[in-house]
Design an enzyme around this catalytic site. Structure first.
Site, PDB file in Angstrom:
ATOM      1  N   ASP A   1       0.876  -1.161   0.000  1.00  0.00           N
ATOM      2  CA  ASP A   1       0.000   0.000   0.000  1.00  0.00           C
ATOM      3  C   ASP A   1       0.921   1.221   0.000  1.00  0.00           C
ATOM      4  O   ASP A   1       2.110   1.109   0.341  1.00  0.00           O
ATOM      5  CB  ASP A   1      -0.886  -0.035   1.252  1.00  0.00           C
ATOM      6  CG  ASP A   1      -1.819   1.148   1.342  1.00  0.00           C
ATOM      7  OD1 ASP A   1      -2.294   1.605   0.285  1.00  0.00           O
ATOM      8  OD2 ASP A   1      -2.059   1.621   2.461  1.00  0.00           O
TER       9      ASP A   1
ATOM     10  N   ASP B   1      -0.092   4.975   1.104  1.00  0.00           N
ATOM     11  CA  ASP B   1      -0.314   5.858   2.253  1.00  0.00           C
ATOM     12  C   ASP B   1      -0.229   5.082   3.564  1.00  0.00           C
ATOM     13  O   ASP B   1      -0.944   4.104   3.770  1.00  0.00           O
ATOM     14  CB  ASP B   1      -1.683   6.524   2.134  1.00  0.00           C
ATOM     15  CG  ASP B   1      -1.770   7.430   0.914  1.00  0.00           C
ATOM     16  OD1 ASP B   1      -1.087   8.459   0.901  1.00  0.00           O
ATOM     17  OD2 ASP B   1      -2.510   7.089  -0.030  1.00  0.00           O
TER      18      ASP B   1
END
Length: 224
Positions: A10, A12
């Site tokens: 991922d 963020d």
């Protein structure tokens, strides 16, 4: 699991320490449109989710947002990132030594992911291997994005490891049949019990420092 064939990161909260910055921007832009939401509420509701989820939430509240909201939020986030975004501590070293194929799969749009990685000096580690929720019909916690990324990377989901910081992201990885490691080293977990949240979501392992990436700090270290 044994060493995976693919690692999906991922963006963020895993590669860049952006969650508090972006959620603060979200609360400020929502307030302009008459929707009051605290920072902790924003983190609880939208951590790991796309802007579409914000539109849907406000629709259910009977406070539909105008189309320009997305552009206003994007401008606010870009300004905040330009002045304060930093990479997650130690992630550069992990990526430098990573010989396993890897990519990014993020709920943010491609422009924001590209901007974040360029700003923090991480872009070269991924090249064009960036996949976002814009490419699939359903965002996290649905498995669509991770399955799409694995397909593009020609990897078996069962041999894929996902690194996630959000409940929705962990749920998406598990729904895709992948191994999920929860990461709680972002600033958004300084005052929240991220380990419990991600374990409850189904994370196979939870760690809080990138220096621990390939080892489990909960396992005793000694002879034998």
């Amino acid at each position: 699991m044994a060493k995976p064939d693919l690692i999906i990161f991922d963006c963020d909260g895993v590669l860049v320490d952006s969650e508090v910055l972006s959620c603060r921007c979200l609360t400020e832009v929502l307030a302009v449109h008459g929707v009051e939401l605290g920072l902790d509420q924003a983190l609880d509701l939208f951590l790991g989710r796309s802007t579409a989820a914000v539109f849907q939430h406000c629709e259910t509240l009977g406070r539909p947002l105008p189309q320009q909201f997305a552009a206003e939020l994007k401008a606010s986030v870009r300004a905040a990132f330009s002045s304060a975004l930093a990479p997650i501590a130690g992630v550069g070293a992990v990526l430098e030594g990573l010989l396993i194929p890897h990519c990014v799969a993020s709920s943010s749009d491609l422009d924001r992911v590209s901007f974040s990685l360029a700003l923090t000096g991480l872009a070269a580690h991924f090249g064009e291997r960036l996949y976002t929720s814009q490419l699939v019909r359903r965002g996290k916690p649905a498995p669509d994005l991770f399955l799409y990324a694995a397909d593009r990377m020609q990897a078996d989901p069962r041999r894929t490891l996902v690194i996630e910081d959000s409940v929705s992201g962990v749920q998406a990885a598990k729904a895709a049949g992948m191994t999920a490691w929860g990461f709680v080293g972002g600033s958004h977990y300084l005052s929240r019990d991220g380990k419990a949240l991600l374990r409850e979501a189904g994370a196979d392992r939870v760690f809080e420092r990138m220096a621990e990436f390939w080892r489990d700090p909960e396992r005793p270290h000694g002879r034998g």
